[in-house]
Design an enzyme around this catalytic site. Structure first.
Site, mmCIF file in Angstrom:
data_model
loop_
_atom_site.group_PDB
_atom_site.id
_atom_site.type_symbol
_atom_site.label_atom_id
_atom_site.label_comp_id
_atom_site.label_asym_id
_atom_site.label_seq_id
_atom_site.Cartn_x
_atom_site.Cartn_y
_atom_site.Cartn_z
ATOM 1 N N ASP A 254 3.249 5.950 3.228
ATOM 2 C CA ASP A 254 3.360 5.059 2.065
ATOM 3 C C ASP A 254 2.933 5.766 0.767
ATOM 4 O O ASP A 254 3.788 6.290 0.054
ATOM 5 C CB ASP A 254 2.541 3.775 2.303
ATOM 6 N N HIS B 207 6.322 6.950 -1.022
ATOM 7 C CA HIS B 207 6.595 6.843 -2.462
ATOM 8 C C HIS B 207 6.099 8.136 -3.091
ATOM 9 O O HIS B 207 4.886 8.405 -3.065
ATOM 10 C CB HIS B 207 5.847 5.647 -3.057
ATOM 11 N N GLU C 227 5.217 -7.108 4.181
ATOM 12 C CA GLU C 227 3.969 -6.342 3.989
ATOM 13 C C GLU C 227 2.879 -7.383 3.677
ATOM 14 O O GLU C 227 1.977 -7.602 4.479
ATOM 15 C CB GLU C 227 4.123 -5.335 2.834
HETATM 16 N N1 ADE Z 1 5.060 0.832 -4.337
HETATM 17 C C1 ADE Z 1 4.304 1.850 -3.913
HETATM 18 N N2 ADE Z 1 3.683 1.529 -2.774
HETATM 19 C C2 ADE Z 1 4.058 0.267 -2.455
HETATM 20 C C3 ADE Z 1 3.781 -0.618 -1.392
HETATM 21 N N3 ADE Z 1 2.951 -0.298 -0.392
HETATM 22 N N4 ADE Z 1 4.342 -1.834 -1.405
HETATM 23 C C4 ADE Z 1 5.145 -2.187 -2.399
HETATM 24 N N5 ADE Z 1 5.468 -1.385 -3.419
HETATM 25 C C5 ADE Z 1 4.930 -0.164 -3.444
HETATM 26 ZN ZN ZN Z 2 5.826 1.292 0.402
#
Ligand code: ADE
Ligand code: ZN
Length: 331
Positions: A273, A14, A195
């Site tokens: 991430d 991200h 997740e």
């Molecule tokens: N937005 C940024 N990082 C994230 C993550 N690990 N899981 C879900 N949304 C996100």
């Molecule tokens: Zn993510």
């Protein structure tokens, strides 16, 4: 040879999660945005999270400083420099347009700003890459459809769409229509699932959204039928080890399911991430996995090869990157 020089692709990143505290303050000053943090140290001290939501609260607060195309170029340039130093040769960047549009930043400024930095990296021969527009799942499918419409003339500059933000309580199936629309527009599709959310969310992402890749997917390991399905289809999973530990999805790295996922012959990749928040960029994630999970050299090379094969890069580019990995192994 250092894992930092192993050529690899990053598929779960991200861009807003790469903003180091120093840059938050620099952009805050440039745009005259008052920040609810005293200074860089105060902000960094808050990087202790109980779960995904506690992270997201800080992540959305800090990104408030991003206002202009130049801000997005500066953010991406800083990430690309660091990533290049850790062996990244291809990157597929996620971005979250909804909070930016809420602040009055045109989606074109976001996309164009990010593309400037990617084009510079490509022209310098450092790496290739592209953009994946993510929908915030907790804001629902109608807003997602509006964002995709708002992307308008920039859709042709994207490689795909994704689904992120708060997971539990927001199953992927609700986004079926907007995903079908994205596919009709020629976009590739990915979604965060498994997740914090249950294996049923991974099934839905596969069967209802028909995604090309699953982001995270670690909770798939709780469902043997799902493991068999992921193995059969060799569906890529973009696993983020340091993130999972920092957000409490896994209690310690030494017990991360990545090792079991490899043993089950799943198509896994390692990714960073939100590296500014989770204690490491891509090479750091590889090194930590080798140290804590005892991955052997063959497994590490497989992870790098998987990252290339699971990417949306053209076949000719994949061939070049795979040859670079092979050359690295012979050095
Ligand atoms: N937005 C940024 N990082 C994230 C993550 N690990 N899981 C879900 N949304 C996100
Ligand atoms: Zn993510």
């Amino acid at each position: 040879m250092s894992l930092m020089s192993l050529p690899k692709a990053e598929l779960h990143l991200h861009i807003e999660g790469t903003m180091e505290p120093e840059l938050v303050f620099e952009l805050g000053a440039r745009n005259r945005i008052p920040l609810p943090f005293a200074d860089v140290e105060d902000l960094r001290r808050r990087y202790v999270f109980d779960n995904l939501q506690s992270f997201l609260d800080l992540y959305y607060a800090a990104m408030d400083v991003l206002r202009t195309a130049e801000d997005f170029s500066d953010l991406a340039r800083a990430y690309l420099d660091r990533a290049y130093g850790q062996g990244v040769r291809h990157v597929e960047l996620f971005f979250d347009p909804q909070p930016h549009v809420d602040r009055g930043v045109p989606i074109e400024a976001v996309v164009d700003g990010l593309l400037v930095a990617l084009a510079e990296a490509e022209q310098a021969g450092r790496m290739t890459g592209g953009l994946i527009l993510c929908f915030l799942r907790d804001r629902g499918p109608d807003e997602a459809a509006s964002v995709l419409r708002a992307a308008g003339s920039r859709v042709g500059s994207l490689i795909g769409v994704g689904l992120d933000s708060a997971e539990v309580g927001y199953p992927p199936g609700a986004f079926a229509e907007v995903y079908a629309r994205a596919r009709d527009l020629g976009l590739r599709t990915v979604a965060h699932a498994g997740e914090e959310g249950p294996p049923s969310y991974v099934w839905e992402a596969l069967d209802v959204l028909e995604v090309d890749r699953i982001d995270h997917g670690i909770r798939s390991m709780e469902d043997p039928e799902l493991v068999a399905r992921l193995r059969r289809d060799q569906t890529p999973l973009t696993v983020c080890p340091l993130s999972n530990v920092r957000l409490g999805a896994v209690d310690e790295l030494a017990r991360h399911p990545l090792a079991r996922m490899l043993a089950e012959n799943l198509m896994v990749t390692v990714n960073s991430d939100d590296p500014a928040y989770f204690g490491g960029y891509l090479g750091d994630n590889y090194e930590a996995c080798v140290r804590e999970l005892g991955l052997d050299p063959h497994q590490v090379i497989l992870l790098a090869q998987n990252s290339v094969n699971a990417s949306f890069a053209p076949d000719e580019r994949k061939a070049v990157l795979l040859a670079e990995i092979a050359a690295w192994t012979h050095d």
